[in-house]
Enzyme design. Structure first.
Site, PDB file in Angstrom:
ATOM      1  N   HIS A 129      -1.339  11.339  -1.051  1.00  0.00           N
ATOM      2  CA  HIS A 129      -0.862  10.424  -2.079  1.00  0.00           C
ATOM      3  C   HIS A 129      -0.366  11.228  -3.277  1.00  0.00           C
ATOM      4  O   HIS A 129      -0.775  12.369  -3.486  1.00  0.00           O
ATOM      5  CB  HIS A 129      -1.981   9.501  -2.535  1.00  0.00           C
ATOM      6  CG  HIS A 129      -2.535   8.636  -1.449  1.00  0.00           C
ATOM      7  ND1 HIS A 129      -3.710   7.941  -1.571  1.00  0.00           N
ATOM      8  CD2 HIS A 129      -2.068   8.352  -0.204  1.00  0.00           C
ATOM      9  CE1 HIS A 129      -3.950   7.271  -0.458  1.00  0.00           C
ATOM     10  NE2 HIS A 129      -2.961   7.509   0.391  1.00  0.00           N
ATOM     11  N   HIS A 169      -1.418   2.646  -5.058  1.00  0.00           N
ATOM     12  CA  HIS A 169      -1.160   4.045  -5.389  1.00  0.00           C
ATOM     13  C   HIS A 169       0.219   4.417  -4.863  1.00  0.00           C
ATOM     14  O   HIS A 169       0.842   3.662  -4.116  1.00  0.00           O
ATOM     15  CB  HIS A 169      -2.222   4.963  -4.761  1.00  0.00           C
ATOM     16  CG  HIS A 169      -2.308   4.822  -3.267  1.00  0.00           C
ATOM     17  ND1 HIS A 169      -1.420   5.421  -2.406  1.00  0.00           N
ATOM     18  CD2 HIS A 169      -3.173   4.124  -2.472  1.00  0.00           C
ATOM     19  CE1 HIS A 169      -1.734   5.119  -1.155  1.00  0.00           C
ATOM     20  NE2 HIS A 169      -2.786   4.323  -1.165  1.00  0.00           N
ATOM     21  N   SER A 228      -6.669   3.872  -1.564  1.00  0.00           N
ATOM     22  CA  SER A 228      -6.740   2.431  -1.358  1.00  0.00           C
ATOM     23  C   SER A 228      -8.057   1.817  -1.798  1.00  0.00           C
ATOM     24  O   SER A 228      -8.079   0.691  -2.301  1.00  0.00           O
ATOM     25  CB  SER A 228      -6.469   2.099   0.116  1.00  0.00           C
ATOM     26  OG  SER A 228      -5.136   2.414   0.448  1.00  0.00           O
ATOM     27  N   THR A 259      -8.256  -1.941   1.252  1.00  0.00           N
ATOM     28  CA  THR A 259      -7.638  -2.887   0.322  1.00  0.00           C
ATOM     29  C   THR A 259      -8.207  -4.297   0.477  1.00  0.00           C
ATOM     30  O   THR A 259      -8.709  -4.871  -0.508  1.00  0.00           O
ATOM     31  CB  THR A 259      -6.116  -2.884   0.471  1.00  0.00           C
ATOM     32  OG1 THR A 259      -5.630  -1.558   0.240  1.00  0.00           O
ATOM     33  CG2 THR A 259      -5.466  -3.834  -0.526  1.00  0.00           C
ATOM     34  N   GLU A 317      -1.331  -7.810   2.027  1.00  0.00           N
ATOM     35  CA  GLU A 317      -1.114  -6.370   1.956  1.00  0.00           C
ATOM     36  C   GLU A 317      -0.126  -5.894   3.019  1.00  0.00           C
ATOM     37  O   GLU A 317      -0.313  -6.165   4.210  1.00  0.00           O
ATOM     38  CB  GLU A 317      -2.433  -5.607   2.152  1.00  0.00           C
ATOM     39  CG  GLU A 317      -2.252  -4.095   2.023  1.00  0.00           C
ATOM     40  CD  GLU A 317      -3.403  -3.282   2.579  1.00  0.00           C
ATOM     41  OE1 GLU A 317      -3.521  -2.102   2.205  1.00  0.00           O
ATOM     42  OE2 GLU A 317      -4.185  -3.811   3.397  1.00  0.00           O
ATOM     43  N   HIS A 351       1.924   8.597   5.569  1.00  0.00           N
ATOM     44  CA  HIS A 351       0.905   9.605   5.849  1.00  0.00           C
ATOM     45  C   HIS A 351       1.308  10.495   7.022  1.00  0.00           C
ATOM     46  O   HIS A 351       1.016  11.695   7.025  1.00  0.00           O
ATOM     47  CB  HIS A 351      -0.433   8.937   6.157  1.00  0.00           C
ATOM     48  CG  HIS A 351      -1.289   8.713   4.954  1.00  0.00           C
ATOM     49  ND1 HIS A 351      -1.773   9.734   4.176  1.00  0.00           N
ATOM     50  CD2 HIS A 351      -1.762   7.566   4.400  1.00  0.00           C
ATOM     51  CE1 HIS A 351      -2.498   9.239   3.187  1.00  0.00           C
ATOM     52  NE2 HIS A 351      -2.500   7.924   3.293  1.00  0.00           N
ATOM     53  N   ASP A 372     -10.181  -2.789   6.337  1.00  0.00           N
ATOM     54  CA  ASP A 372      -9.690  -1.611   5.636  1.00  0.00           C
ATOM     55  C   ASP A 372      -9.905  -1.756   4.128  1.00  0.00           C
ATOM     56  O   ASP A 372     -10.202  -2.841   3.615  1.00  0.00           O
ATOM     57  CB  ASP A 372      -8.216  -1.388   5.964  1.00  0.00           C
ATOM     58  CG  ASP A 372      -7.822   0.078   5.895  1.00  0.00           C
ATOM     59  OD1 ASP A 372      -8.708   0.949   5.989  1.00  0.00           O
ATOM     60  OD2 ASP A 372      -6.612   0.362   5.764  1.00  0.00           O
ATOM     61  N   ASP A 418       0.841  -1.196   0.000  1.00  0.00           N
ATOM     62  CA  ASP A 418       0.000   0.000   0.000  1.00  0.00           C
ATOM     63  C   ASP A 418       0.876   1.247   0.000  1.00  0.00           C
ATOM     64  O   ASP A 418       1.754   1.411   0.844  1.00  0.00           O
ATOM     65  CB  ASP A 418      -0.907  -0.005   1.234  1.00  0.00           C
ATOM     66  CG  ASP A 418      -2.100   0.911   1.094  1.00  0.00           C
ATOM     67  OD1 ASP A 418      -1.903   2.079   0.715  1.00  0.00           O
ATOM     68  OD2 ASP A 418      -3.232   0.461   1.362  1.00  0.00           O
ATOM     69  N   ASP A 440       2.225   2.685   3.516  1.00  0.00           N
ATOM     70  CA  ASP A 440       1.434   3.895   3.284  1.00  0.00           C
ATOM     71  C   ASP A 440       1.119   4.659   4.568  1.00  0.00           C
ATOM     72  O   ASP A 440       1.298   5.871   4.646  1.00  0.00           O
ATOM     73  CB  ASP A 440       0.125   3.498   2.595  1.00  0.00           C
ATOM     74  CG  ASP A 440      -0.865   4.640   2.476  1.00  0.00           C
ATOM     75  OD1 ASP A 440      -0.624   5.545   1.660  1.00  0.00           O
ATOM     76  OD2 ASP A 440      -1.884   4.634   3.205  1.00  0.00           O
TER      77      ASP A 440
END
Length: 435
Positions: free
Chosen positions: A398, A346, A83, A137, A298, A307, A135, A32, A303
């Protein structure tokens, strides 16, 4: 006559052989937010930019263009992804807008996912993540919702579109193995009444919440494992538990650069199963019975750490993901007829930069470095500058970079080489499994 009989026998034998051939398997690994920059910062920190990452050794590779549809006007395109939209594109081959899980951005109609398709053909299925299990994904493969945060009954997000809670949908899908975070989901109320934990057990799941219990589980057990409240803690944190931040300045607003320091092990990760441990259990479980399997793994916090401008969090999760990729390829070599596909939903905001300096050697003022910066000491003893500049609050955006796709064991690997659209990965998976 004899020749005709031999030809007919050969055709019949080939037909029977094809019918009885072992079904194919796919292990889809999604990093991710894993753009090339997240791979680069990991390579730099752990190996001083040299060989060492397994993903760098994979020969069949392509570059994926990521796009999504606009929320307010889905006839228009946004040139970044997230996601839910990225997971939907991977699971269904369709683009949607941010926040939507395996549904159309135009009318909310459901898109059938590849996980649902393989289940119809008798394949076993699994979802492994370092995020909360509901979540975006993992949900994109085993649920349909117009709001990705409709995790459990009573959540405010469920009222916006009257979505069925994602945890109920995922359990009702009877995915054979689901592992991730989400202990806090268990006491929640299921749609049909009772708790989520009671529902899971009623559907035949063994519910596990501790690493030791997962390791002891017998292969073949239908498993719902959740090992933390919310997302699993990252394996690493920054020096002193801190991530990137505004650089300090002196009275003249001239930057004071910190001394580089090494990443640290996150004490909050103690007792939490590692990604490769959960993935190993899932593969050992799903391979039993010879039905073929489809497994999604995943590395979610590549990711999530980016963030919050935490490069050490990203690096530790990227290394864990890389170890899991190598393990998956080794399983594929052993099993045969197994494809390993590695990609991302992404890109993220991580940047590796040199230590800022002015051309004339004058002091650097704070306004020349507006974002968050951290100086890390690599394993080889070198200084590594990491920067985040998409905004000045601690929720980086992102980015619209291309993301990698790497494969092993695909007889149609050429479908995922060169520069491709993200929508091309889903049909390539179907072609491998079903043709």
């Amino acid at each position: 006559m004899k020749r005709s009989l031999l030809i007919a026998t050969a055709i019949f034998t080939a037909s029977i052989t094809a019918t009885l051939a072992a079904p194919k398997n796919i292990i889809l690994l999604i990093g991710d937010g894993m753009g090339e920059a997240e791979i680069a910062v990991t390579r730099a920190y752990a190996f001083d930019g040299d060989a060492g990452l397994y993903v760098d050794e994979m020969k069949d590779r392509g570059s994926v263009i990521v796009k999504q549809l606009m929320v307010d006007d889905p006839t228009k395109i946004e040139f970044t992804g997230e996601s839910a939209s990225g997971g939907t594109t991977l699971s269904t081959g369709n683009r949607t807008s941010a926040g939507r899980v395996a549904v159309s951005a135009f009318d909310g109609n459901h898109y059938k996912t590849i996980l649902e398709e393989v289940q119809e053909r008798g394949y076993k299925t699994g979802l492994v993540t370092t995020s909360i299990i509901t979540d975006a994904t993992p949900a994109s493969f085993a649920a349909h919702a117009q709001n990705r945060y409709c995790f459990v009954k009573g959540a405010k997000a469920c009222s916006q579109f009257a979505d069925t809670p994602i945890v109920d949908q995922m359990l009702d899908h009877n995915v054979d193995v689901m592992l991730g975070g989400g202990k806090n989901l268990l006491p929640g109320t299921a749609v049909q009444g009772g708790s989520v934990e009671q529902k899971a057990k009623g559907l035949g799941y063994t519910v596990v919440t501790e690493r030791e219990d997962l390791i002891k589980l017998a292969v073949g057990t239908k498993t719902f494992g959740v090992f933390s409240n919310g997302h699993l803690p990252t394996e690493w944190v920054g020096p002193g538990g801190k991530g990137a931040d505004f650089l300090e300045v002196n009275g003249n607003r001239e930057v004071i650069f910190p001394k580089p320091a090494a990443c640290e092990i996150n004490p909050a990760h103690a007792g939490i199963p590692k990604l490769e441990e959960m993935s190993k259990y899932a593969i050992d479980n799903l391979r039993v019975g010879g039905h073929g399997f489809f497994l999604v793994i995943e590395g979610a916090s590549i990711d999530k750490a980016a963030h919050v401008s935490n490069p050490c969090g990203t690096i530790g999760e990227m290394l864990a993901f890389d170890r899991t990729v190598k393990m998956a390829v080794n399983y594929a070599k052993e099993l045969g007829d197994t494809a390993v596909i590695v990609t991302a939903d992404h890109g993220q905001s991580t940047q590796v930069i040199y230590k800022p300096e002015t051309y004339d050697g004058s002091p650097i003022r704070r306004d020349l470095i507006p974002g968050f910066y951290q100086s890390l000491l690599t394993r080889g003893g070198h200084e590594l500058g990491v920067y985040y500049g998409t905004n000045n609050i601690n929720d980086q955006s992102h980015t619209g970079v291309n993301v990698p796709v790497l494969t092993y064991g695909m007889d149609n690997a050429e479908d995922l080489t060169g520069v491709i659209q993200q929508t091309e990965i889903y049909p390539a998976m179907k072609k491998f499994l079903f043709n």
